[in-house]
Design an enzyme around this catalytic site. Structure first.
Site, mmCIF file in Angstrom:
data_model
loop_
_atom_site.group_PDB
_atom_site.id
_atom_site.type_symbol
_atom_site.label_atom_id
_atom_site.label_comp_id
_atom_site.label_asym_id
_atom_site.label_seq_id
_atom_site.Cartn_x
_atom_site.Cartn_y
_atom_site.Cartn_z
ATOM 1 C CB SER A 23 1.670 2.729 -2.069
ATOM 2 O OG SER A 23 2.243 2.070 -3.178
ATOM 3 N NE ARG A 24 1.593 0.255 4.214
ATOM 4 C CZ ARG A 24 1.304 -0.859 3.555
ATOM 5 N NH1 ARG A 24 0.450 -0.841 2.539
ATOM 6 N NH2 ARG A 24 1.858 -2.014 3.915
ATOM 7 C CG ASP A 54 -6.769 -1.015 -1.930
ATOM 8 O OD1 ASP A 54 -7.967 -1.303 -1.696
ATOM 9 O OD2 ASP A 54 -5.818 -1.770 -1.631
ATOM 10 C CG PHE A 113 -3.580 -8.021 0.393
ATOM 11 C CD1 PHE A 113 -4.391 -7.028 0.909
ATOM 12 C CD2 PHE A 113 -3.686 -9.303 0.937
ATOM 13 C CE1 PHE A 113 -5.277 -7.290 1.953
ATOM 14 C CE2 PHE A 113 -4.565 -9.576 1.979
ATOM 15 C CZ PHE A 113 -5.354 -8.563 2.492
ATOM 16 C CG HIS A 132 -4.919 -1.970 2.793
ATOM 17 N ND1 HIS A 132 -4.168 -1.062 3.511
ATOM 18 C CD2 HIS A 132 -4.015 -2.757 2.158
ATOM 19 C CE1 HIS A 132 -2.883 -1.315 3.337
ATOM 20 N NE2 HIS A 132 -2.761 -2.344 2.513
ATOM 21 C CD GLU A 142 -5.269 1.701 5.381
ATOM 22 O OE1 GLU A 142 -5.286 2.246 4.273
ATOM 23 O OE2 GLU A 142 -4.904 0.527 5.563
HETATM 24 P P1 NAD Z 1 9.426 -2.693 -3.477
HETATM 25 O O1 NAD Z 1 10.263 -2.558 -2.254
HETATM 26 O O2 NAD Z 1 9.707 -3.815 -4.423
HETATM 27 O O3 NAD Z 1 9.492 -1.338 -4.331
HETATM 28 C C1 NAD Z 1 9.363 -0.072 -3.764
HETATM 29 C C2 NAD Z 1 10.085 0.899 -4.679
HETATM 30 O O4 NAD Z 1 9.826 2.215 -4.174
HETATM 31 C C3 NAD Z 1 11.604 0.708 -4.708
HETATM 32 O O5 NAD Z 1 12.065 0.667 -6.050
HETATM 33 C C4 NAD Z 1 12.131 1.937 -3.982
HETATM 34 O O6 NAD Z 1 13.389 2.379 -4.484
HETATM 35 C C5 NAD Z 1 11.043 2.953 -4.287
HETATM 36 N N1 NAD Z 1 11.022 4.082 -3.379
HETATM 37 C C6 NAD Z 1 11.462 4.164 -2.102
HETATM 38 N N2 NAD Z 1 11.290 5.419 -1.648
HETATM 39 C C7 NAD Z 1 10.726 6.126 -2.651
HETATM 40 C C8 NAD Z 1 10.318 7.477 -2.812
HETATM 41 N N3 NAD Z 1 10.469 8.355 -1.807
HETATM 42 N N4 NAD Z 1 9.793 7.852 -3.986
HETATM 43 C C9 NAD Z 1 9.645 6.989 -5.018
HETATM 44 N N5 NAD Z 1 10.025 5.704 -4.928
HETATM 45 C C10 NAD Z 1 10.546 5.274 -3.759
HETATM 46 O O7 NAD Z 1 7.931 -2.727 -2.956
HETATM 47 P P2 NAD Z 1 6.667 -3.317 -3.702
HETATM 48 O O8 NAD Z 1 6.524 -4.758 -3.373
HETATM 49 O O9 NAD Z 1 6.688 -2.896 -5.125
HETATM 50 O O10 NAD Z 1 5.490 -2.567 -2.909
HETATM 51 C C11 NAD Z 1 5.293 -1.168 -3.040
HETATM 52 C C12 NAD Z 1 4.320 -0.712 -1.963
HETATM 53 O O11 NAD Z 1 3.019 -1.236 -2.223
HETATM 54 C C13 NAD Z 1 4.616 -1.234 -0.546
HETATM 55 O O12 NAD Z 1 5.584 -0.445 0.107
HETATM 56 C C14 NAD Z 1 3.280 -1.125 0.130
HETATM 57 O O13 NAD Z 1 3.165 0.156 0.726
HETATM 58 C C15 NAD Z 1 2.293 -1.218 -1.018
HETATM 59 N N6 NAD Z 1 1.466 -2.437 -0.947
HETATM 60 C C16 NAD Z 1 0.113 -2.280 -0.885
HETATM 61 C C17 NAD Z 1 -0.708 -3.400 -0.847
HETATM 62 C C18 NAD Z 1 -2.217 -3.283 -0.823
HETATM 63 O O14 NAD Z 1 -2.896 -4.288 -0.575
HETATM 64 N N7 NAD Z 1 -2.795 -2.129 -1.098
HETATM 65 C C19 NAD Z 1 -0.138 -4.658 -0.849
HETATM 66 C C20 NAD Z 1 1.248 -4.778 -0.931
HETATM 67 C C21 NAD Z 1 2.048 -3.657 -0.993
#
Ligand code: NAD
Length: 328
Positions: free
Chosen positions: A230-231, A255, A295, A292, A260
């Protein structure tokens, strides 16, 4: 012609954006530099700028963009924790790609878990060196283990479905739970204390910065595996390192990394890496770090490029900007 300044460009970005831009005809100028307070000047006279996950779009960057005439900032990604939305308010519209193939990231998270558990990264190097010993490569069955998922949005849900196919018992925490019938929601603390594997799928917010830190790791089972696609800021890397070293954490596959922004996506193979925590993490046999790339599938790239260009089209054609993000 509508001018677009494109920051942090890599060869694959140029190839994909040029191809799909044939439909729109924007005048895109590609810069390899990341967007930050020093490089924002390069966007002078460009009404739109395109940026990415590790660009530093703080108040100063926004002000320079605004003075140079930029009125649209198109993030070619989902997350926007690197954008100062408050500073952009009433100056620059910020748009993003709210979703693209969630399978890209979810499938990558399971790839990381399988690789770190079964030590495929080590086996790959061994056999290339004609070393066919399997000593030290033992993993564990995923079947029957407890997986804790933090964040059950688009990616988290796909990940859970894949994991259920492995026979993992899935528990999850999300402050805004959905789909209650299929997902077994528990408190954050229960995810920490019951899970054999924890995978992060939430955005980085003020509330969950360092959600994985000393205090939460103390609650976890000995030998827990942590997966983060995620981040980076969700994990305190120094705490992670400390608990990997003392054996409390069994393995980590990342990842993303909190520091980073100046490192990932670049080639430092001829330099001395100055980030001691990263260097130490990379030296551990039970740590797998990638740059990273979760995606990075053709399907996700198609979605990202198409939505970004359409966001820009909506702006230049005075249409309703559907994917605008506003400061709340
Ligand atoms: P999304 O918005 O569909 O889902 C995020 C979920 O996290 C939601 O259900 C939200 O309620 C929940 N959330 C918010 N705050 C929270 C907390 N404090 N604790 C637990 N859950 C919480 O987003 P998504 O499309 O599923 O993406 C999730 C994350 O993946 C993105 O925010 C991004 O950081 C990461 N991401 C990474 C890559 C990569 O290449 N590594 C690519 C895309 C997304």
């Amino acid at each position: 012609m509508n001018k677009v300044a494109f920051f942090d460009c890599k060869p694959y970005d140029r190839e994909w954006f040029n191809k799909i831009n044939e439909k729109y005809g924007f005048d895109i100028v590609y810069f390899e530099n990341k967007l930050n307070e020093s490089t924002a000047l390069m966007a002078k006279d460009f009404e739109a700028a395109v940026a990415f996950v590790n660009d530093q779009i703080n108040q100063s960057t926004i002000n320079t963009l605004y003075s140079g005439g930029t009125r649209l900032l198109a993030m070619r990604c989902t997350g926007y924790s690197n954008v100062d939305l408050k500073a952009a308010k009433d100056k620059i519209s910020v748009v993003r790609v709210p979703d693209y193939s969630p399978y890209s990231v979810a499938e990558y998270a399971i790839a990381l878990l399988l690789c770190i558990n079964r030590k495929i990264h080590k086996a790959y190097n061994r056999t290339r060196d004609m070393n066919f010993s399997i000593d030290g490569l033992m993993g564990f069955d995923l079947y029957g283990k407890t997986l804790g998922v933090i964040g059950t949005g688009k990616i988290g849900k796909v990940f859970i479905n894949i994991c259920k196919g492995f026979g993992l018992n899935v528990i999850a925490y999300d402050p805004y739970p959905s789909d209650k019938g299929n997902i077994s929601y528990v408190s954050k603390e229960e995810v920490f204390s019951r899970s054999d594997i924890i995978s992060l799928h939430c955005p980085l917010t003020h509330d969950n910065h360092y959600i994985i830190n000393k205090e939460s790791i103390e609650m976890m089972k000995k030998g827990v595996y942590i997966i983060n696609t995620s981040r980076g800021g969700l994990i305190n890397s120094e705490d992670l390192l400390e608990y990997l070293l003392n054996g409390k954490i069994g393995g980590a596959a990342l990842d993303v990394y909190e520091e980073e922004s100046e490192i990932f996506f670049e080639d430092f193979s001829d330099s001395i890496m100055k980030d001691n925590v990263l260097t130490h993490l990379l030296s551990l046999p039970n740590v797998l770090i990638t740059s990273h790339q979760a995606f990075f599938t053709s399907e996700a790239m198609f979605d990202i490029v198409s939505v970004t260009l359409n966001n820009i089209y909506e702006y230049f054609n005075n249409k309703r900007i559907v994917n605008e993000i506003r400061y709340k």
